[in-house]
Design an enzyme around this catalytic site. Structure first.
Site, mmCIF file in Angstrom:
data_model
loop_
_atom_site.group_PDB
_atom_site.id
_atom_site.type_symbol
_atom_site.label_atom_id
_atom_site.label_comp_id
_atom_site.label_asym_id
_atom_site.label_seq_id
_atom_site.Cartn_x
_atom_site.Cartn_y
_atom_site.Cartn_z
ATOM 1 N N CYS A 410 45.353 57.822 40.270
ATOM 2 C CA CYS A 410 44.416 57.131 39.400
ATOM 3 C C CYS A 410 44.301 55.648 39.697
ATOM 4 C CB CYS A 410 44.776 57.367 37.943
ATOM 5 S SG CYS A 410 46.459 56.922 37.557
ATOM 6 N N HIS A 454 48.324 56.310 33.203
ATOM 7 C CA HIS A 454 46.993 56.410 33.771
ATOM 8 C C HIS A 454 46.408 55.015 33.920
ATOM 9 C CE1 HIS A 454 43.465 58.575 34.929
ATOM 10 N NE2 HIS A 454 42.712 58.098 33.944
ATOM 11 N N ASP A 470 36.042 56.043 33.513
ATOM 12 C CA ASP A 470 37.247 56.555 34.166
ATOM 13 C C ASP A 470 36.861 57.201 35.486
ATOM 14 O OD1 ASP A 470 39.576 57.595 35.005
ATOM 15 O OD2 ASP A 470 40.118 58.519 33.082
#
Lengths: 652, 306
Positions: A410, A454, A470
């Site tokens: 991520c 994350h 995201d």
């Protein structure tokens, strides 16, 4: 009472050794090696003394060794005060006391030391296994105390008796636990049971740093939603942590560390989700909360880029109420300085993505929303792969990720996406935190662990303010909709607990976590606030510690009064003749003739008469009167009066 | 006030057995409390004489049984012998059918013979060949044990020792008493010249009087406290039995009566305590064997008067 100078039997010394072992073994992990060896040697010596019936070391040796041990502790810690040095001293004394164990008096000292060491264990750790161990040590020590008074019963009977005695003390323990005034903050440094203190999010993010965090299955926090049916869907569970606007070509960093707002700068409108968050100690300032938080916990503030910061590093587990405004947006009128910061890029580097972004800008001009759509499409087209094991990246990390390796975790996605938007002239920044979490069906708590770490992007659009984007969701939607395990290709090394393909493991994990959470919430987390809630539920309105002390004092006063009354009543029931006799004995005691409580009246009278020949007749008469009053079948009514006047007029 | 007969009895015995006021008094108290007496001492210190004198001054008949290892119960209890003249069995009562029985060296007999005696002592009756015969009233057994020579003996087990109200030791006389004994008249002669001071009926009346001596609640509390302490303290292997508690109270009553009182004082309990408990309590720490007196003193000094 049993005499304190009676010798200690072999059985008794074995009991004491067992108690010493049970209460000091768990402490060994916190002590320096030399001390563990020295104390262990003393224990072994004691065992030899008891079992082989060797003679005790000379009387002078233990004091000398005690002084040497204290000097050793001082050299080790440069003090003999405080938690660890104090316990170290007690351990040394325990070992040495075992070596001069002669009489019941020494046995008592050892038992008291053992009790204190059991208490000392809690200064280092307060986990459930520790509590169970301490309970065991308590039972053994109490059994040793029983054995010190009567060593005849077999081992099992002693342990059972000790268990019963301790069980009888449980109601009092609970009462004191619940009602004794809680003091805000510990009296001294309490244990740090934080496994996760070293791993966790930090104030900077380089490629690979979040992948590393996600190797841990430690619990970061637990959230209990007020309305369990209202838990937001996984894709909305963004727990905001560090915000990183500064980029040097490789590492993203936090810039805002000071609280800018004392209240949330966005209106508390729209649907709200209430929850209570129990944050494990992590040693940093961030208070993770669902975006966007509507409340500021006590002693906390919001930075200009909306990081929720505690005023003190979170060194102890803390609990706060929170309300999430899932649909709120913020920063429609953002300060120019912040927007400038959100556009800054390092000089040179990553030419390929800069070129692509330049294309977007040429095409869409100032329409930042259109640029964002273009960027999302671009990321989608690149067919990026979400993996825990991306290849190492060189100087132009963004270009290499997007065009060459196409594999990343991520942080790669967030970093590249933010970079691309900045290159296209859209303000953007990286936000780190946790995403998702797992609801434990046993107690309803949503548990967030380190592997839920994350990073995502936040983009500023004119007229809308900051919008969460995201980029990981573009490449691996299952990461967001389910969890890391679902999103990763098979065979990636994840913490064992994160695997959810094993049903039994999942069940076991839920069970263990529910127990440990209950312990944290109700035993360790029973703080002043919990106590206040409890007392309010009992009907005591807004009790502060003063009124609690008052209530406790009144309770104990009443109990004491009742006990006193009971004792006095049994005293009053005692014979008036006996009371007169005690008065007589007190008079004689003043001139050195002490009445032993086992002495019969005539016996005492003849002894007293010997010492006071001048008053012999009087003393004998009084004794005879008293003996007749107390022991004869039908004493005359008048004789009590006569005894009274005789004793009153008696002057030795 | 103490009855003149008892004064006379004590004076008579003390005239013959010199320097032993306390054991003599204990023996008399034991008899008045309807208990039996065990004397543990060396030969020749006057055990037989004591038994004999007691029987004599109290006007009781006296028999001595010398216990041996080949003794049978019938030698004690008696036996039925076929009488050829009448053609029936005729019971010949054994020496147990006597008011004062001296069972000498009781630990020399086999357990079978011992238990024949001890059962008769407890029941105050003898059952042989299906017939129960009452023993005379009053009935008093003085048994002696020789502590020195234990080879070939059968020491009485604790359960049997419990049947004796008192266990006392006579001990050697002190020098003055011994000198008087050596220089004085022949004891056997003096014994023969003794005249009974009372009749058996009078003795039974005394025994009834002992039972009527008042024990106040405070005193019973004290006896209970003593007994309870022996049961909870680790000093002894087992505490005193309820029978021992009854024995203690009965003995204290007799002691009070000998003192001429109609109520028991703690002093009475303390006075009889050594003789009552020494054969009933075994110290837990067998290695350091202490005298019976020490045990009793320790017990007395840790239990306060209620």
């Amino acid at each position: 009472m049993a005499r304190l100078d009676r010798p200690v039997s072999r059985r008794q010394s074995s009991w004491l050794l067992a108690a010493a072992l049970a209460s000091s073994l768990p402490l060994a992990a916190h002590m320096p090696l030399w001390l563990v060896i020295a104390t262990g040697a003393a224990f072994a010596w004691r065992a030899l003394l008891s079992w082989r019936q060797y003679r005790l070391p000379p009387r002078g040796l233990p004091p000398v060794m005690a002084i040497a041990g204290s000097i050793g502790v001082f050299i080790e810690y440069h003090t003999i005060l405080g938690r660890t040095p104090g316990i170290a001293l007690l351990l040394i004394f325990l070992g040495l006391k075992l070596l001069e164990l002669r009489s019941a008096r020494d046995a008592m000292a050892i038992v008291l030391l053992c009790f204190f060491l059991v208490l000392g264990q809690f200064l280092f750790s307060q986990t459930i296994p520790m509590a169970l161990q301490a309970a065991f040590a308590l039972i053994v020590t109490t059994a040793a105390l029983l054995a010190a008074n009567d060593d005849r019963p077999p081992i099992r009977a002693q342990l059972t008796r000790a268990g019963i005695l301790l069980a009888q003390a449980v109601p009092l323990m609970l009462l004191l636990f619940l009602l004794f005034p809680r003091i805000e903050g510990p009296l001294w440094g309490l244990p740090e049971d934080r496994r996760s203190a070293t791993s966790g999010l930090s104030d900077s993010m380089a490629p690979g740093s979040i992948a590393q965090v996600s190797q841990s299955d430690a619990v970061v926090f637990r959230a209990l939603f007020k309305h369990p049916e209202n838990i937001p869907p996984q894709a909305q569970l963004y727990w905001r942590g560090p915000v990183m606007p500064a980029f040097d070509g490789r590492v993203w960093r936090v810039t805002q560390t000071r609280a800018a707002y004392a209240a949330p700068p966005w209106p508390a409108r729209g649907p709200a989700t209430d929850y209570e968050l129990t944050l494990e100690a992590h040693g940093k300032f961030w208070l993770f909360a669902l975006e966007l938080p509507a409340l500021l916990p006590a002693d906390s503030g919001l930075t200009a880029d909306y990081q929720l910061l505690s005023r003190q590093p979170v060194r102890n587990r803390m609990r706060f109420e929170q309300r999430a405004l899932l649909l709120a947006s913020a920063g429609r009128e953002e300060a120019p300085a912040l927007l400038r910061e959100a556009l800054a890029l390092p000089q040179g580097g990553n030419p390929r993505i800069r070129a692509v972004a330049e294309g977007w800008r040429r095409q869409h001009g100032n329409d930042t929303a259109a640029i964002l759509v273009a960027a999302k499409e671009f990321f989608n087209r690149q067919l990026l792969i979400y993996t825990l094991n991306p290849p190492l990246l060189g100087k132009d990390s963004v270009d290499e990720f997007l065009f060459d390796s196409k594999r990343g975790f991520c942080e790669h996605f967030a970093s590249a996406f933010t970079f691309a938007l900045r290159a296209a002239g859209v303000p953007a920044r990286v936000v780190a935190g946790y995403q998702g979490g797992e609801v434990n069906p046993l107690d309803g708590y949503l548990v967030v662990r380190q592997y839920d770490a994350h990073a995502w992007s936040e983009v500023w659009l004119a007229g809308q303010g900051w919008v969460r984007v995201d980029p990981t969701a573009i490449a691996a939607p299952s990461r967001i909709n389910e969890n890391v395990m679902a999103a990763l290709p098979a065979g990636e090394p994840l913490p064992f607990l994160a695997r959810n393909d094993l049903a039994w493991l999942r069940e076991l994990r839920h069970r263990l976590d529910a127990v440990s959470n209950g312990w944290n919430q109700w035993v360790l987390g029973y703080n002043p606030q919990r106590q206040r809630d409890f007392l309010t539920r009992l009907g005591l309105d807004s009790p502060d510690w003063r009124s609690m002390i008052a209530v406790l004092a009144i309770f104990s006063g009443i109990t004491l009064l009742a006990l006193t009354f009971w004792i006095l009543r049994s005293r009053q029931r005692s014979d008036p003749a006996l009371l007169l006799w005690r008065r007589f004995a007190r008079k004689l005691a003043r001139c050195g003739i002490v009445w032993q409580p086992w002495q019969g009246p005539l016996d005492f009278a003849s002894r007293a008469a010997e010492k006071l020949p001048g008053r012999a007749a009087e003393i004998r008469e009084i004794a005879h009167d008293y003996a007749a009053l107390r022991y004869a079948a039908k004493p005359h009514e008048s004789s009590l009066l006569r005894l009274k006047t005789r004793i009153a007029s008696f002057k030795p | 006030m103490r009855s003149p007969e008892i004064d006379a009895i004590l004076a008579d015995i003390n005239r013959i057995i010199l320097g032993k006021e306390r054991p003599i008094r204990q023996a008399l108290a034991c008899l008045l409390a309807r208990g039996h007496l065990l004397i543990e001492d060396l030969p020749g210190v006057g055990k037989t004489t004591l038994a004999h004198v007691l029987a004599r001054v109290l006007g009781l008949d006296f028999q001595r049984i010398q216990f041996t290892s080949d003794m049978l119960p019938a030698d004690i209890l008696g036996v039925s012998i076929f009488d050829r003249a009448s053609g029936t069995f005729h019971f010949h009562p054994g020496p147990i059918f006597t008011q004062v029985v001296l069972a000498d060296e009781i630990n020399r007999a086999t357990p079978r013979a011992q238990s024949a005696l001890l059962e008769a002592m407890e029941e105050r009756q003898v059952t042989t060949e299906g017939q129960t015969r009452l023993l005379p009233e009053p009935f008093f057994v003085i048994a002696t044990q020789n502590p020195a020579y234990q080879i070939g003996t059968f020491p009485l087990p604790e359960s049997q020792l419990d049947r004796f109200l008192f266990r006392i030791e006579l001990g050697y006389p002190d020098p003055a008493a011994e000198r008087e004994l050596l220089a004085g008249a022949d004891r056997r002669q003096m014994l023969a010249e003794l005249v009974p001071r009372i009749q058996p009926a009078q003795l039974l009346a005394f025994q009834r009087q002992v039972r009527a001596v008042h024990a106040s609640p405070a005193l019973i509390d004290y006896v209970q406290a003593l007994v309870r302490h022996t049961r909870t303290s680790p000093e002894w292997q087992a505490g005193l039995s309820p029978r021992a508690g009854l024995a203690l109270l009965a003995a204290a009553r007799a002691w009070a009566m000998l003192d001429g009182r109609d109520h028991v004082l703690p002093e009475d309990v303390q006075a009889v305590l050594p003789a009552v408990i020494s054969h009933r309590l075994r110290p837990h720490d067998d290695a350091g064997k202490v005298g019976s007196g020490v045990t009793a003193t320790r017990l007395i000094e840790v239990v306060p008067l209620p």
